[in-house]
Motif scaffolding. Structure first.
Motif, PDB file in Angstrom:
ATOM      1  N   HIS A  47       0.813  -1.217   0.000  1.00 50.43           N
ATOM      2  CA  HIS A  47       0.000   0.000   0.000  1.00 50.43           C
ATOM      3  C   HIS A  47       0.848   1.270   0.000  1.00 50.43           C
ATOM      4  CE1 HIS A  47       0.797   0.591   4.299  1.00 50.43           C
ATOM      5  NE2 HIS A  47       0.520  -0.675   4.485  1.00 50.43           N
ATOM      6  N   SER A  48       2.136   1.139   0.397  1.00 53.41           N
ATOM      7  CA  SER A  48       3.005   2.312   0.366  1.00 53.41           C
ATOM      8  C   SER A  48       3.590   2.528  -1.024  1.00 53.41           C
ATOM      9  CB  SER A  48       4.144   2.154   1.379  1.00 53.41           C
ATOM     10  OG  SER A  48       4.978   1.063   1.024  1.00 53.41           O
ATOM     11  N   LYS A  49       3.546   1.497  -1.868  1.00 52.10           N
ATOM     12  CA  LYS A  49       4.109   1.585  -3.211  1.00 52.10           C
ATOM     13  C   LYS A  49       3.039   1.939  -4.249  1.00 52.10           C
ATOM     14  CE  LYS A  49       7.707  -1.899  -2.380  1.00 52.10           C
ATOM     15  NZ  LYS A  49       8.233  -3.214  -2.817  1.00 52.10           N
ATOM     16  N   ASN A  50       1.856   1.377  -4.079  1.00 53.33           N
ATOM     17  CA  ASN A  50       0.808   1.541  -5.081  1.00 53.33           C
ATOM     18  C   ASN A  50      -0.255   2.515  -4.606  1.00 53.33           C
ATOM     19  OD1 ASN A  50       2.179  -0.460  -6.458  1.00 53.33           O
ATOM     20  ND2 ASN A  50       0.861  -2.101  -5.708  1.00 53.33           N
ATOM     21  N   LYS A  51      -0.392   3.617  -5.317  1.00 54.99           N
ATOM     22  CA  LYS A  51      -1.416   4.586  -4.983  1.00 54.99           C
ATOM     23  C   LYS A  51      -2.778   4.022  -5.373  1.00 54.99           C
ATOM     24  CE  LYS A  51      -2.569   9.468  -5.467  1.00 54.99           C
ATOM     25  NZ  LYS A  51      -2.252  10.740  -6.147  1.00 54.99           N
TER      26      LYS A  51
END
Length: 420
Positions: free
Chosen positions: A117-121
């Motif tokens: 979730h921190s990589k994919n908006k």
């Protein structure tokens, strides 16, 4: 019963009556491409006459209602049970992964900055993502049966903060019950006055734990599912020495899901299909009451389609979504000698797979359990037991297993003397 028709190139046409379908099949002008729902494909070129058809979708976290209607007639009706085992399977997978890493790479340092979730908006939880994709899959399924010209989706809007506090307004939405606390645990300890809620401090144990009333898999980490216990009471509970009589607070799981998926589903549908519209629950309810219709998901979908007075079908499809594959190779429990028992059953057992649709003594049902001895557990979609130990030789295969289990049911409106 309606028969759905595809043209020579696989594009949907208006459905026909069974008598016409039998004639086309007998004259070898068509072929059967699907048994559920029964669909034929023409073997000659035909553009066909088409009418405007609206698909109403009653979106939900557990059950989806579908109804495709013209101005005067209903052409398709279904209620679909969605899967609810995703959180449990994700939690189980996480535990297996952690165990494997501990066994094989105990030296590996934990990593905390590589979360998806921190990589994919725009990342969504797997359970929410799966249900949104299920909605789209079902809409696509109906579009392959009928020439749908318009899609209307009801995605109810919930204000969870308003449910908790009817007088909330303005900036208060940004000032929830956990305001000024570092994390949920700190808030729960403060809420419970740093006191064990079971013994009320009688154990004199100053070490405090935050305990899940319902397991984290089911209840999550919401403050309403957490309670403060001292170390002594917490250990005694897990050792089975004491029982806790706490009930968790109000759940907002389904409301939260609908709030998250509302615009995501609508925006994805708009990119996939033309002429997509959004409606709300209060409009559907008003339409249903004005037309004196019963409250079911498929009836709501009928109202959503904009044709509440369209002649209903005498039947509808009850569909259940199931898991077809289990890719876990070994059982979690290790046997003596370090032997890891295989988890996967043979692909075919006496020629049948799990969830194959079969006919037994004239009753259509599904295989819910297989035994190597050739005796199977067979049931209806809703779990009604037909036979706990039916012999495989007495089973007739109707259709191979699919992700969706179909069962045709009678429309209760046609059975009720009060309405008709």
């Amino acid at each position: 019963m309606l028969v759905y028709v595809l043209n020579k190139h696989g594009k949907p046409l208006m459905p026909c009556k069974p008598s016409k379908a039998r004639k086309l099949l007998k004259e070898e002008k068509a072929k059967v491409v699907k048994k559920e729902p029964f669909t034929i494909q023409l073997l000659y070129g035909s553009s066909g006459y088409k009418q405007p058809i609206t698909l109403g979708v009653d979106a939900g976290s557990k059950t989806v209602g579908l109804s495709a209607t013209t101005e005067n007639k209903e052409l398709f009706a279904a209620e679909v049970e969605l899967r609810d085992d995703i959180p449990k399977l994700i939690s189980q997978k996480r535990q297996y992964r952690r165990d494997r890493r501990f066994r094989k790479t105990r030296y590996r340092e934990p990593r905390f900055l590589n979360r998806v979730h921190s990589k994919n908006k725009g990342w969504l939880a797997p359970s929410v993502e799966h249900k949104i994709k299920s909605h789209i899959k079902l809409i696509d399924l109906v579009r392959h049966l009928l020439p749908i010209t318009k899609i209307v989706v009801e995605v109810a809007s919930f204000d969870i903060q308003k449910i908790k506090n009817p007088n909330i307004e303005g900036k208060q939405y940004q000032q929830g019950e956990q305001l000024a606390f570092w994390n949920t645990r700190e808030y729960v300890l403060w809420r419970d006055n740093y006191t064990c809620q079971h013994c009320k401090g009688k154990s004199k144990d100053k070490r405090l734990n935050v305990h899940h009333i319902e397991s984290r898999q089911i209840g999550g980490n919401a403050p309403s599912n957490l309670i403060t216990l001292c170390e002594t009471c917490h250990k005694d509970y897990h050792d089975g020495k004491i029982k806790l009589n706490f009930k968790r607070g109000q759940k907002f799981k389904d409301a939260t899901f609908m709030g998250i998926m509302r615009w995501t589903l609508y925006n994805r549908l708009k990119t996939l299909y033309p002429n997509v519209h959004l409606t709300y629950g209060y409009i559907t309810k008003n339409t249903r009451i004005q037309n004196s219709l019963t409250k079911t998901h498929r009836i709501d979908a009928l109202c959503i389609s904009g044709h509440p007075q369209a002649k209903q079908l005498e039947y509808y499809y009850h569909i259940k979504e199931v898991r077809r594959h289990n890719r876990q190779i070994h059982k979690a429990k290790i046997l003596k000698g370090g032997i890891r028992k295989l988890n996967q059953a043979p692909y075919l057992v006496h020629g049948f797979r799990l969830f194959d649709k079969i006919r037994y003594n004239g009753i259509e049902c599904f295989i819910f359990g297989r035994r190597s001895t050739g005796y199977f557990d067979i049931r209806k979609v809703d779990g009604t037991v037909i036979h706990r130990s039916a012999k495989s030789n007495d089973l007739i295969l109707v259709s191979k297993v699919k992700t969706l289990l179909w069962e045709r049911r009678e429309n209760s409106a046609f059975l009720s003397p009060l309405k008709w």
